[in-house]
Design a protein around this motif. Structure first.
Motif, PDB file in Angstrom:
ATOM      1  N   GLU A   1       0.472  -1.060   0.211  1.00 31.86           N
ATOM      2  CA  GLU A   1       0.043  -0.084   0.139  1.00 31.86           C
ATOM      3  C   GLU A   1       1.121   1.280   0.140  1.00 31.86           C
ATOM      4  OE1 GLU A   1      -3.484   2.316   2.569  1.00 31.86           O
ATOM      5  OE2 GLU A   1      -2.469   0.737   2.796  1.00 31.86           O
ATOM      6  N   GLU A   2       2.331   1.427   0.786  1.00 26.98           N
ATOM      7  CA  GLU A   2       2.545   2.508   0.601  1.00 26.98           C
ATOM      8  C   GLU A   2       3.296   2.323  -0.672  1.00 26.98           C
ATOM      9  OE1 GLU A   2       2.945  -0.167   2.875  1.00 26.98           O
ATOM     10  OE2 GLU A   2       2.143   0.145   4.484  1.00 26.98           O
TER      11      GLU A   2
ATOM     12  N   LEU B   1       0.454   4.280  -3.227  1.00 29.45           N
ATOM     13  CA  LEU B   1       0.489   5.377  -1.833  1.00 29.45           C
ATOM     14  C   LEU B   1       1.389   6.123  -2.805  1.00 29.45           C
ATOM     15  CD1 LEU B   1      -1.307   4.871   1.224  1.00 29.45           C
ATOM     16  CD2 LEU B   1      -1.989   5.997  -1.026  1.00 29.45           C
TER      17      LEU B   1
ATOM     18  N   ASN C   1       0.865   9.700  -4.746  1.00 21.24           N
ATOM     19  CA  ASN C   1       1.253  10.613  -4.183  1.00 21.24           C
ATOM     20  C   ASN C   1       2.097  12.116  -5.051  1.00 21.24           C
ATOM     21  OD1 ASN C   1      -0.755  10.370  -1.431  1.00 21.24           O
ATOM     22  ND2 ASN C   1       0.689   9.662  -0.586  1.00 21.24           N
TER      23      ASN C   1
END
Length: 122
Positions: A102-103, A106, A110
């Motif tokens: 997920e990081e 993201l 982002n």
């Protein structure tokens, strides 16, 4: 429905004042319910009606079952607003990607959002 609400509000505010909103960020625009692509025109009306001075960033997953890519790209061509689209490879409607942390996802999303925002501020 966050993206649809944001597009509706941006359209309403831009009708009242050209300076009211500078741009809209749509993360996973729900162009249609799963398997119901026939409603895409109705669901995208506010987004398609944004004025040409408005900037829009759309981030969608290539595997989003609520945003058929061909229909979405056709809708973008109809828009008067200045639109940038980022397709997250393998991304679902929730912007998750099988096999990726997920990081990591993201961070990629982002980066696109921050880069777009910086261009708008310039």
């Amino acid at each position: 429905m966050g993206c649809r609400a944001a597009a509706a509000l941006a359209r309403q505010l831009s009708d009242e004042s050209e300076d009211a909103m500078q741009g809209v960020i749509c993360l996973s625009f729900p162009l249609h319910p799963p398997g119901q692509t026939h409603v895409h025109q109705q669901r995208s009306e506010d987004l398609r009606s944004l004025p040409e001075h408005m900037s829009v960033l759309c981030v969608s997953g290539t595997e989003d079952n609520m945003c058929d890519r061909v229909l979405f790209e056709g809708m973008v061509k109809e828009m008067k607003a200045q639109v940038e689209v980022f397709w997250l490879k393998g991304g679902s409607h929730g912007l998750t990607v099988k096999g990726r942390q997920e990081e990591s996802v993201l961070a990629e999303v982002n980066l696109q959002v921050i880069t777009w925002m910086n261009k708008q501020a310039a």
